[in-house]
Design a protein around this motif. Structure first.
Motif, PDB file in Angstrom:
ATOM      1  N   VAL A  89       0.835  -1.200   0.000  1.00 31.24           N
ATOM      2  CA  VAL A  89       0.000   0.000   0.000  1.00 31.24           C
ATOM      3  C   VAL A  89       0.869   1.249   0.000  1.00 31.24           C
ATOM      4  O   VAL A  89       0.631   2.197  -0.755  1.00 31.24           O
ATOM      5  N   ARG A 110       2.316   1.811  -3.428  1.00 30.75           N
ATOM      6  CA  ARG A 110       1.336   2.301  -4.399  1.00 30.75           C
ATOM      7  C   ARG A 110       1.004   3.780  -4.159  1.00 30.75           C
ATOM      8  O   ARG A 110       0.727   4.513  -5.110  1.00 30.75           O
ATOM      9  N   MET A 111       1.041   4.197  -2.898  1.00 27.03           N
ATOM     10  CA  MET A 111       0.732   5.592  -2.574  1.00 27.03           C
ATOM     11  C   MET A 111       1.963   6.493  -2.583  1.00 27.03           C
ATOM     12  O   MET A 111       1.848   7.691  -2.329  1.00 27.03           O
ATOM     13  N   SER A 119     -10.117  -0.385   2.417  1.00 26.75           N
ATOM     14  CA  SER A 119      -9.662   0.818   1.722  1.00 26.75           C
ATOM     15  C   SER A 119      -8.635   1.531   2.600  1.00 26.75           C
ATOM     16  O   SER A 119      -8.860   1.715   3.801  1.00 26.75           O
ATOM     17  N   TYR A 137      -8.871   4.317 -12.469  1.00 30.04           N
ATOM     18  CA  TYR A 137      -8.731   3.278 -11.460  1.00 30.04           C
ATOM     19  C   TYR A 137      -7.844   2.198 -12.072  1.00 30.04           C
ATOM     20  O   TYR A 137      -8.091   1.740 -13.200  1.00 30.04           O
ATOM     21  N   GLU A 156      -6.329  -1.587 -11.556  1.00 28.59           N
ATOM     22  CA  GLU A 156      -6.561  -2.807 -10.789  1.00 28.59           C
ATOM     23  C   GLU A 156      -5.524  -3.878 -11.117  1.00 28.59           C
ATOM     24  O   GLU A 156      -5.171  -4.082 -12.276  1.00 28.59           O
ATOM     25  N   VAL A 192      -6.522  -5.696  -6.089  1.00 25.34           N
ATOM     26  CA  VAL A 192      -6.035  -4.470  -5.457  1.00 25.34           C
ATOM     27  C   VAL A 192      -6.215  -3.329  -6.458  1.00 25.34           C
ATOM     28  O   VAL A 192      -5.769  -3.427  -7.599  1.00 25.34           O
ATOM     29  N   ARG A 193      -6.860  -2.251  -6.011  1.00 27.19           N
ATOM     30  CA  ARG A 193      -7.200  -1.146  -6.908  1.00 27.19           C
ATOM     31  C   ARG A 193      -6.647   0.171  -6.379  1.00 27.19           C
ATOM     32  O   ARG A 193      -6.748   0.477  -5.199  1.00 27.19           O
ATOM     33  N   ASP A 194      -6.050   0.952  -7.283  1.00 26.42           N
ATOM     34  CA  ASP A 194      -5.639   2.320  -6.981  1.00 26.42           C
ATOM     35  C   ASP A 194      -6.668   3.281  -7.560  1.00 26.42           C
ATOM     36  O   ASP A 194      -7.062   3.152  -8.728  1.00 26.42           O
ATOM     37  N   VAL A 218      -2.374   8.863  -5.938  1.00 29.05           N
ATOM     38  CA  VAL A 218      -3.205   7.742  -5.495  1.00 29.05           C
ATOM     39  C   VAL A 218      -3.808   8.120  -4.144  1.00 29.05           C
ATOM     40  O   VAL A 218      -3.096   8.243  -3.146  1.00 29.05           O
ATOM     41  N   VAL A 272      -6.136   3.059  -1.916  1.00 26.02           N
ATOM     42  CA  VAL A 272      -5.801   1.706  -2.353  1.00 26.02           C
ATOM     43  C   VAL A 272      -6.819   0.788  -1.698  1.00 26.02           C
ATOM     44  O   VAL A 272      -6.971   0.799  -0.468  1.00 26.02           O
ATOM     45  N   ASP A 324      -7.916  -3.045  -1.117  1.00 22.97           N
ATOM     46  CA  ASP A 324      -7.463  -4.438  -1.139  1.00 22.97           C
ATOM     47  C   ASP A 324      -8.682  -5.316  -0.886  1.00 22.97           C
ATOM     48  O   ASP A 324      -9.265  -5.286   0.204  1.00 22.97           O
TER      49      ASP A 324
END
Length: 259
Positions: free
Chosen positions: A129, A132-133, A160, A197, A199, A226-228, A236, A239, A241
């Motif tokens: 996470v 990704r961020m 989230s 988004y 994924e 997992v989606r941003d 971002v 995230v 999960d």
């Protein structure tokens, strides 16, 4: 007298039995929600061993036709998969109508959706996470963990994660119900316009905790998604999960052809 089914020399006996039971399910002879005949009944009917019966039932579980509950038996599934259309589920029109993505999908499928909030509060960002961020590992973020139900059956769990600096500007994100349209509506209201988004999807076997939480048969597959949520300026801001019971969803993607 063992049940007479076609004996295809090229197909193992357990697959023949699985095919015969599947035909009975699809024809309604074994109705949705009904109990599949016991192992001893199937053994006698087809003249086979317990091991053969268990392999046949495992095939039916893999095909999403039955589910096994410890101590209760095996039952014909009565919930066809929800079709999850990625090209439609995050439309602003849904949020404008007060529907978060899951609620809109379930209602379109004729289901009664409910959501159980499991936790809302600060956590240290898991490594993936944080990556990704673009945050330092262990940075504080807001976590919103939920379990989703369709007609009373648990179908997925989702957490989230939102940057703490974003979350603290939006008090509704700390409420169990963040309001009409869900957290994406709140983010956009506070200036975080969402552009896309992204994924990542993989399949794996459910953990023991997931088997219990989603009422799955041991050894069941799950979809781990997992989606941003990415803003117009490339940040971002969430995230998500998500672990989904694989036999309860169809993932439907539309991909535009490039030049």
């Amino acid at each position: 007298m063992p049940n007479e089914i076609a004996r295809d020399s090229g197909k193992p006996r357990y697959l023949q039995i699985a095919d015969d039971l599947a035909d009975q399910i699809r024809a309604g002879v074994l109705a949705p929600g009904s109990r599949v005949p016991s192992e001893s009944t199937v053994m006698e009917r087809y003249g086979v061993s317990q091991g053969t019966v268990r392999k046949a039932v495992a095939e039916l579980r893999t095909a999403g036709l039955v589910e096994t509950h410890h101590g209760r038996g095996t039952f014909v599934r009565n919930l066809p998969p929800v079709r999850r259309k990625s090209s439609d589920r995050f439309r602003r029109s849904h949020r404008a109508n007060g529907k978060a993505a899951y609620l809109a999908e379930a209602e379109q499928a004729g289901r009664r959706p409910t959501v159980q909030v499991l936790y809302i509060g600060p956590v240290h960002a898991p490594a993936e996470v944080a990556h990704r961020m673009n945050l330092p590992d262990g940075e504080r973020v807001l976590a919103r963990r939920r379990r989703y139900f369709s007609d009373g059956t648990p179908t997925e769990e989702a957490t989230s994660y939102l940057p703490w600096t974003v979350a603290t500007e939006i008090p509704e994100l700390f409420d169990e119900n963040p309001g009409s349209g869900g957290i994406y509506a709140r983010l956009e209201e506070h200036g975080h316009a969402l552009a896309e988004y992204v994924e990542t999807v993989r399949a794996r076997l459910a953990t023991k905790a997931e088997v219990s939480a989603l009422q799955l048969s041991p050894g069941s597959p799950v979809i781990h998604l997992v989606r941003d949520a990415v803003t117009c300026d490339g940040r971002v801001v969430e995230v998500c999960d998500t672990v989904m019971a694989a036999d309860r969803f169809v993932l439907d993607y539309r991909i535009e052809a490039g030049d």
